[in-house]
Enzyme design. Sequence first.
Site, PDB file in Angstrom:
ATOM      1  N   ASP A 190       0.831  -1.197   0.000  1.00  0.00           N
ATOM      2  CA  ASP A 190       0.000   0.000   0.000  1.00  0.00           C
ATOM      3  C   ASP A 190       0.874   1.260   0.000  1.00  0.00           C
ATOM      4  O   ASP A 190       1.882   1.325   0.708  1.00  0.00           O
ATOM      5  CB  ASP A 190      -0.840  -0.048   1.293  1.00  0.00           C
ATOM      6  CG  ASP A 190      -1.911   1.010   1.352  1.00  0.00           C
ATOM      7  OD1 ASP A 190      -2.761   1.029   0.449  1.00  0.00           O
ATOM      8  OD2 ASP A 190      -1.896   1.820   2.308  1.00  0.00           O
ATOM      9  N   GLU A 232       1.437  -0.365  -5.058  1.00  0.00           N
ATOM     10  CA  GLU A 232       0.561   0.735  -5.424  1.00  0.00           C
ATOM     11  C   GLU A 232       1.430   1.992  -5.460  1.00  0.00           C
ATOM     12  O   GLU A 232       1.882   2.466  -4.422  1.00  0.00           O
ATOM     13  CB  GLU A 232      -0.552   0.910  -4.381  1.00  0.00           C
ATOM     14  CG  GLU A 232      -1.471   2.061  -4.709  1.00  0.00           C
ATOM     15  CD  GLU A 232      -2.247   2.618  -3.518  1.00  0.00           C
ATOM     16  OE1 GLU A 232      -3.352   3.113  -3.722  1.00  0.00           O
ATOM     17  OE2 GLU A 232      -1.737   2.558  -2.374  1.00  0.00           O
TER      18      GLU A 232
HETATM   19  C1  GLC Z   1      -4.354   3.076  -0.404  1.00  0.00           C
HETATM   20  C2  GLC Z   1      -5.563   2.183  -0.409  1.00  0.00           C
HETATM   21  C3  GLC Z   1      -6.739   2.940   0.143  1.00  0.00           C
HETATM   22  C4  GLC Z   1      -6.407   3.398   1.551  1.00  0.00           C
HETATM   23  C5  GLC Z   1      -5.108   4.186   1.587  1.00  0.00           C
HETATM   24  C6  GLC Z   1      -4.615   4.406   2.982  1.00  0.00           C
HETATM   25  O1  GLC Z   1      -4.493   4.160  -1.265  1.00  0.00           O
HETATM   26  O2  GLC Z   1      -5.799   1.693  -1.706  1.00  0.00           O
HETATM   27  O3  GLC Z   1      -7.902   2.151   0.134  1.00  0.00           O
HETATM   28  O4  GLC Z   1      -7.438   4.199   2.043  1.00  0.00           O
HETATM   29  O5  GLC Z   1      -4.074   3.518   0.900  1.00  0.00           O
HETATM   30  O6  GLC Z   1      -4.038   3.225   3.514  1.00  0.00           O
END
Ligand code: GLC
Length: 540
Positions: A190, A232
Amino acid sequence: MYCLDIDTFADSNGDGVGDIQGLIGRLDYLARLGVTCLWLHPIHPSPNDDDGYDVTDFYNVDPRFGTLGDFAELLHQAGNRGIRVIIDLVVNHTSDQHPWFQSARSSPDSPYRDWYVWSDREPADRHQGMVFPGEQHETWTYDRTAKAWYYHRFYRFQPDLDTTNPEVRDEIKKIMSFWLQLGVAGFRMDAVPFIIERTEPGDPNPDLDFEFLTELRQHVQWRRGDAILLAEANVEPDQLPAFFGDSGGSANRVHMLFDFMLNGRLMLALARQDPEPVIEALRDTPALPEGGQWATFLRNHDEIDLSRLTAEQRNQVYEHFGPEEDMRIYDRGIRRRLAPMLNNDRRRIELAYSLQFSLRGTPVLRYGEEIGMGEDLSLPGREAIRTPMQWSYEGNAGFSRAEPEKLVRPVIDKGDFGYDKVNVTLQRRDRNSLLAWFERMIRTLREAPEIGFGSTTHIDVPMPPGVLAHRADGPTGTMVFLHNLGAVDAEVDLSLLQPEAELPIDVLADRNYADIGKLDKLNVAGYGYRWIRLRRAWSS
Ligand code: GLC
């Protein structure tokens, strides 16, 4: 790859919350669909103020989901069916309820004080860099107990860990080791650009510490050679190569990155019914190092992020897919699922997924998309697209036996997307259902390694409006794809490919086309698509 949140998938014990045993009971469904990797959204104990992305214990599973024993059983059962499991690794921040943060704020002498990012004075960039504009107003918040300001890239209840601190780095490695030892096949990491930020108060554009990713990669590889890191990193395309890293031409940081750039352009192409944005995306994709791969998606668990489109492009997407204010979020995105955005037009849904699945990379599919689920805009924020899986027309969509008011989130029970109309059982009985189509497409994809392993290129010849032709070349041969994003039937001339062709045939198409073998006059219906095997290599 299939992603789901345990709490909305299947509830085995009737408490209204999905759980691990419920998921185990549905593994055969996933295996039949053709899933080979399952990505689970956060599984840890959490106050759930951000749907589990606010962790209070990295070494456990949320008791609502079951126990670590249940989780080990899930890994075993998934493995039996050829399904690997990866989990979300959310280590940019913790919940403010995490014992580390509670200790850190309690005293400057706490052993955890330096695990977080503090400032004694109000930082000048306090109101900059918010990820959730509209719902979040600052990135530095004053904590009265700590008598200091702490940094949080996301919501204020998600204090950032200080990853420049060697103890924090070691702890993150320990967390990864723990889950690898238990048998996970890797991590969806993440918020990676934020994990590697060297945050300083007053500096809204900190340096990025890419070496930390190299360290994590080495650590993971030592512990489990075939584990993956799927990151991500929603950044500009020219910044992506650094996340893969490059050591003698091979990736030495993360193995996979989500292709956010392609996602935005796909949505624009579908809105305009014009393939040009996809052609641009293919052209602008940075070259992959050896051992790197893209993860493609149409919808994920968050909003569709249109922030990398121009204002004009964004407005075009809004106009088609998010015409009402309530469908939009964070000044940049849309909180809807795909089927409703495409007016539940089966042709366009197939077209969109056929396009995604035929492009380079590993396709990621979100639960419920395979049956064409809709959203519930009466729920706040991103919850609109996080409603329970619709299994059948029994009460609560077959998701749970609990009283409806006990459900973790209400099931969709009204309109075209209500569970009486959209559910797995109904589509199981119908060989022409969307679910049956997904099963067939995924099987076809698995017989077409050109797509995943090969190179994808746009076939740059004159085309009727709306039509995209692309090809995938790999060790097993060549495939050609036609996608007609427009409503009007078209005829395409691909005779330039004739010298390469050996009895070209459709391996997947929206209908039976009679023109097999004639590359100079290939028909493709409005919103139609064709996957044509041009040539098969018998040895490579
Ligand atoms: C990422 C996740 C999202 C979450 C954020 C904070 O962007 O995809 O769902 O709210 O991280 O952890």
